[in-house]
Design an enzyme around this catalytic site. Structure first.
Site, mmCIF file in Angstrom:
data_model
loop_
_atom_site.group_PDB
_atom_site.id
_atom_site.type_symbol
_atom_site.label_atom_id
_atom_site.label_comp_id
_atom_site.label_asym_id
_atom_site.label_seq_id
_atom_site.Cartn_x
_atom_site.Cartn_y
_atom_site.Cartn_z
ATOM 1 N N THR A 98 0.557 9.986 -0.962
ATOM 2 C CA THR A 98 1.940 9.589 -1.255
ATOM 3 C C THR A 98 2.040 9.104 -2.689
ATOM 4 O OG1 THR A 98 2.308 8.918 1.038
ATOM 5 C CG2 THR A 98 3.830 8.052 -0.599
ATOM 6 N N ARG A 141 0.822 -1.202 0.000
ATOM 7 C CA ARG A 141 0.000 0.000 0.000
ATOM 8 C C ARG A 141 0.858 1.254 0.000
ATOM 9 N NH1 ARG A 141 -3.643 1.185 4.510
ATOM 10 N NH2 ARG A 141 -2.958 3.319 4.197
ATOM 11 N N LEU A 142 0.249 2.316 -0.500
ATOM 12 C CA LEU A 142 0.790 3.668 -0.361
ATOM 13 C C LEU A 142 -0.368 4.555 0.069
ATOM 14 C CD1 LEU A 142 3.082 4.305 -3.493
ATOM 15 C CD2 LEU A 142 3.816 4.043 -1.127
ATOM 16 N N ASP A 143 -0.112 5.479 0.970
ATOM 17 C CA ASP A 143 -1.158 6.401 1.399
ATOM 18 C C ASP A 143 -1.653 7.222 0.207
ATOM 19 O OD1 ASP A 143 -1.014 5.520 3.987
ATOM 20 O OD2 ASP A 143 0.370 7.086 4.632
ATOM 21 N N LYS A 144 -2.861 7.723 0.338
ATOM 22 C CA LYS A 144 -3.486 8.473 -0.761
ATOM 23 C C LYS A 144 -2.611 9.622 -1.240
ATOM 24 C CE LYS A 144 -7.704 11.035 -1.956
ATOM 25 N NZ LYS A 144 -9.046 11.463 -1.507
#
Length: 223
Positions: free
Chosen positions: A145, A140-143
């Protein structure tokens, strides 16, 4: 597409002393054991005309017939959203995710996500991961990022990538801007990360539970 009939031959050596689901998983490279277990429980497996529904039973030598249903339509919906594709083949796709794009649909962000975009981009080229035509997101990557993300297009690739990430066999490098300079300028942080107890939509550092998180950092420059 209709249902697919697969014939899986197990030798006495392959079957010896093994659970049925484990022995079959070893003989079928492009399907996860969990997917096989679900198909067996649904009555999709037979041997010599007898339906088998217990994946924990002892395997026997022979040729099994497995009916694999056509993948269900994916949810959420596919959306024609431009993607920066860095690499793509029949098994996986590598995307440069922009800041502002969420990876998964979630409360407050029901569309416009990377998953929506991949469903459109990969339409017709996704094998049923877990029985559903969808991309296999393994990290995952934060929104907010930006960065490179890899997604699986087949069950086999999803298994392989998941194992690599679980074993920390993939190195991820981030560049971040921070207010203030870290002290020491170089070091490591070891903690656990999971859902925040006061807000399940957020991630937080936990004293127990969650997943192990290890970050090595170095200060590049100070302004």
């Amino acid at each position: 597409a209709g249902d697919e009939l697969r014939r899986i031959a197990l030798t006495a050596e392959e079957a010896a002393g093994q659970r049925l689901d484990k022995a079959l998983a070893g003989a079928v490279a492009d399907m996860s054991r969990a997917r096989l277990q679900a198909l067996i429980a649904a009555g999709a497996l037979s041997l010599d005309g007898a339906v088998l529904t217990d994946g924990s039973a002892k395997a026997a030598a022979g040729t099994y017939e497995l009916v694999v249903p056509a993948p269900l339509a994916a949810e959420p919906a596919a959306q024609a959203i431009p993607l920066a594709v860095l690499y793509e083949d029949a098994d996986l796709i590598v995307i440069d995710k922009p800041a502002g794009m969420a990876v998964h649909p979630a409360p407050g962000t029901y569309d416009g996500t990377l998953v929506n975009a991949l469903l459109h981009h990969c339409a017709g080229h996704l094998s049923g991961i877990g029985g559903v035509a969808r991309p296999g997101i393994v990290h995952r990557l934060d929104k907010e990022t930006s960065g490179v993300m890899v997604a699986a297009k087949t069950d086999a690739a999803h298994q392989g990538l998941s194992k690599l990430f679980a074993a920390h066999d993939i190195e991820r490098v981030y560049v971040a801007r921070a207010r203030g300079a870290p002290r020491p300028a170089k070091g490591g942080i070891e903690t656990r990360i999971g859902r925040a107890s006061d807000d399940r939509k957020k991630m937080a550092v936990l004293r127990a539970g969650g997943r192990e998180a290890i970050t090595h950092y170095a200060t590049d420059r100070v302004f």
